[in-house]
Write a protein that holds these residues in place. Structure first.
Motif: not given
Length: 794
Positions: A120-144
């Motif tokens: 239930g994150l909102e605002g800046t904290q939500r954006d920071e968490y989404y950025a961290w998650g997308l960063h991790q998925v992007a690294k996994a896809v880039s590895f593949l």
């Protein structure tokens, strides 16, 4: 062929009964036809995730794709790809028709949609968490795509799960295949299970099955399109229904919008490589930078580590709280435990740990703290002791006694005064959890040495600590330690705050002393400090005198009530002979200068004086009147050496006030400071009477001198009177008993060692102008002394 594949996929298990995991409740969502279950390990109960896929026949396409997913997940390893643990394939019969189920066991995870809803994150904290998650998925896809030349084929919200530390991980490898590109000799078709992917997630070339265009495109073209779909679903909060919805960019962050559009380019060759996506400034925020720094902490130098961990406590306040507790806190404990973090990391760890529940703190943080006590790094030890109040209550008595205290105790003898003081102060938290064996056998020895430490602040704090932990000592230890530590050392310290601490410690522990100790050992030492050079010490000394006198008065009242009841039962209220003798001595001093009263019988004492002395003498224990009582003698005082000066700094080894030298090597610290004992044990009443008679010693000694030389001159008499007048307080003008001070030159008088120094100006002798007929009174007083001395020999 089917049997071979079954054995390959099945791993070590041959059936569901052999699966070493318990299958639990299922999550409401999962990728494709898989069912995502919660599970636990049968051996240790640790949590896992179990994915199951059921097919009606062995040739079912879903089962074939599932077997491909199991094989790929087993062989591909990356920090941002779901970790594989176990797999098996089970064949069952339902209504006569066979069914095959594939089970995959992985680390415990939760579907991304469910975790986002839970946080239930909102605002800046939500954006920071989404950025961290997308960063991790992007690294996994880039590895593949870039490293393995593999194509996932179905990157979307359903193919992402979240670990217990809130990391995003990619899974759902059923469609995964090699990118054959221009390889015309490839034996397998590329993306042969692409039919499992929903049309809304497919780029146009895959929808049209234009394999020629696909093979000419870069390896990341299909998965880049999938990353665009994932970004849309994350920020819109809904699943993608159709491809046209990707044009709705209202929810996409402005800084991410240009790269989002490049990911969804209609031309495959122009789509953005996912390795470039993570360079977007959107991914450069406090959370991503913090986690990234801690991931490569071992590569940083000591200056960078120190700077980072000093900023971390304030930085943690601004980060999403769930991420801090699940992710950052875990990094901190691991870094400290394995020595890659600096001492300031402990401050940050304890601050973040304070946001955990008591149970979570005990499980996640406390074991690391206990291990740190074994560290030889002095800065780590200092940090542990400075913050012990934040975690000390969570330590169990067994852990403190067996694991923590042995390491902490080394700080008592450390060369750093700062560390010695921190170690001393930490005992206020740790001492209640120590066993009596550890307290008596180890702690008190260290405290005994610290009371003569070269640092006055440490000596003062040692006294304060003893007063605070007195309640955790047993009765025998308290009797052996407290009075000696407070009076023989603290009250005689040259540092005024140390003397003040000794007074306060005596007052705080007053309930542990009996009336004899109060009257004979505490009050005499405290009264001396009422003329201390330091005003604060004087003020505390007067308060202590009032407190202990009140204790004595209360005892006096109780004994009076008890004696009255006893007298009523016996039908008489006789006064013991020894009490009358004390009353006589006091009366003779009161009536000094009245020749007509020197031969008065004992009964001529004033009622108030007799009542006071009688009550004081009989308050401790009843003594038969037939037992002779000595008033005082030089021999009595010779048996009790005088204690050192109140300002002495001689330490425990030189404290000889009534202590035999053979006890100096006792192992208890304070064991060598036993209360003063007479050669012949006597009742408590005799001790009190002896203390009351001591001021009369000098007249007795001078009576012996008078018997050897009867021709004493008047100046000698005046010198005698001068001795009486040398008491700090002026001579009283009433007929009440005087508190006499002994001759300063008498080496046998034990009171001389604790008396106040003689005043610089002499008080006018009592014999000059105070009585009626000074010289005759002096002659009569000498005769009176002779009579009293003879009576004391009874």
């Amino acid at each position: 062929m089917f049997k071979f594949l079954k054995e390959v996929v099945g791993g070590s298990g041959t059936g569901l009964k052999d699966l070493p995991y318990n299958i639990g409740e299922a999550y409401p969502s999962a990728w494709g036809s898989w069912v995502h279950h919660r599970g636990t390990n049968k051996d240790d109960g640790s949590p896992v995730s179990i994915f199951s896929l059921t097919g009606s026949t062995a040739q079912d396409g879903h089962l074939a794709a599932g077997r491909n997913g199991v094989k790929r997940l087993r062989t591909v390893r990356h920090p941002n790809i779901l970790s594989f643990l176990h797999s098996t394939e089970v064949e069952t019969y339902d209504g006569g028709s066979p069914k095959v189920t594939i089970y995959i066991v992985t680390e415990p995870v939760m579907p991304l949609t469910d975790k986002i809803r839970e946080l239930g994150l909102e605002g800046t904290q939500r954006d920071e968490y989404y950025a961290w998650g997308l960063h991790q998925v992007a690294k996994a896809v880039s590895f593949l795509n870039n490293d393995c030349k593999l194509v996932h084929g179905n990157v979307c919200m359903a193919s992402v799960v979240v670990t217990q530390t809130l990391d995003w991980k990619l899974h759902a490898f059923d469609v995964l295949s090699e990118f054959d590109g221009n390889n015309e000799t490839s034996s397998t078709s590329m993306l042969q299970y692409a039919w499992l992917v929903g049309a809304q997630y497919k780029p146009m070339e895959l929808v049209k099955s234009d394999w020629a265009a696909i093979k000419k495109s870069p390896p990341w073209s299909i998965d880049s399109w999938g990353m665009g779909c994932l970004i849309y679903e994350i920020f819109s909060g809904t699943r993608l229904g159709k491809t046209e919805e990707l044009r709705n960019t209202g929810s996409i962050p402005k800084s991410l919008l240009p790269d989002y559009q490049r990911l969804l380019s209609s031309m495959p060759s122009r789509r953005l490589n996912t390795s470039k996506l993570i360079e977007n400034k959107y991914f450069q925020n406090k959370l991503v930078d913090t986690i990234h720094f801690m991931e490569i902490l071992s590569l940083k130098d000591s200056v960078e580590k120190d700077t980072f961990f000093r900023k971390l406590p304030n930085l943690a306040e601004q980060l999403p709280r769930p991420i801090v507790l699940k992710k950052v806190n875990l990094f901190g404990t691991s870094a400290l435990e394995f020595g890659s973090a600096a001492a300031p990391a402990l401050t940050a760890l304890l601050k973040m740990g304070s946001w955990l529940s008591a149970e979570e703190f005990r499980v996640k943080v406390l074991p690391t703290i206990v291990k740190l006590y074994a560290s030889n790094d002095r800065s780590i030890r200092v940090a542990l002791l400075q913050h012990i109040d934040q975690y000390g209550e969570s330590l169990t008595a067994q852990i403190v006694d067996e694991q923590v205290y042995p390491h902490v105790a080394t700080g008592f003898s450390d060369t750093s005064a700062f560390l010695r003081e921190l170690t001393l102060k930490s005992m206020l938290t740790l001492a209640p959890k120590l066993s009596q064996r550890t307290i008596s056998g180890s702690l008190l020895k260290y405290l005994s040495k610290l009371q003569v430490d070269e640092e006055p602040a440490i000596r003062t704090n040692t006294t304060i600590l003893l007063g605070n932990i007195a309640t955790y000592l047993n009765d025998g230890t308290r009797k052996r330690v407290l009075i000696n530590a407070f009076t023989a050392r603290a009250l005689r310290d040259t540092f005024p705050p140390a003397r003040a601490a000794g007074i306060m410690a005596l007052c705080a522990t007053s309930s542990y002393y009996d009336i004899t100790e109060v009257a004979t050992r505490i009050l005499p030492n405290v009264v001396v400090l009422t003329i201390d050079p330091d005003s604060d010490v004087r003020a505390k000394a007067f308060q202590a005198v009032d407190q202990f006198l009140q204790i004595a008065k209360n005892y006096y009242q109780k004994t009076n009530v008890a004696e009255g009841a006893a007298a009523a039962g016996m039908g008489s209220s006789s006064v013991p002979e020894n009490a009358g003798l004390l009353g006589w001595a006091m009366s003779s001093l009161t009536l000094k200068g009245k020749p007509s009263d020197h031969h008065a019988p004992v009964a001529s004492a004033t009622t108030s004086t007799r009542t006071q002395t009688t009550s004081s003498a009989s308050s401790a224990v009843e003594t038969p009147s037939t037992v002779p009582v000595r008033v005082s003698s030089s021999t009595d005082f010779a048996e009790q050496p005088a204690p050192p000066s109140p300002t002495s700094t001689d330490g425990w080894g030189e404290l000889e006030n009534g202590i035999d030298e053979e006890h100096e090597d006792d192992k208890d610290g304070w064991g060598d400071l036993e209360p003063l004992e007479e050669s012949k044990p006597a009742p408590a009443l005799a001790n009190i009477q002896a203390a009351q008679r001591r001021p009369v010693t000098q007249p007795v000694a001078q009576t012996k001198l008078a018997s050897n030389s009867r021709s004493k001159s008047t100046p000698k008499l005046n010198e005698d009177d001068e001795l009486w007048g040398s008491i700090a307080a002026p001579a009283p003008k009433t007929s009440k008993p005087l508190n006499l001070k002994p001759n300063a030159t008498d080496d046998d008088d034990p009171w001389a060692a604790i008396a106040a120094p003689a005043p610089t100006t002499k008080v006018k002798p009592l014999a000059a102008g105070r009585g009626r007929g000074a010289k005759p009174a002096a002659l009569k007083l000498g005769a009176q002394r002779i009579n009293r001395t003879s009576s004391s020999g009874m």
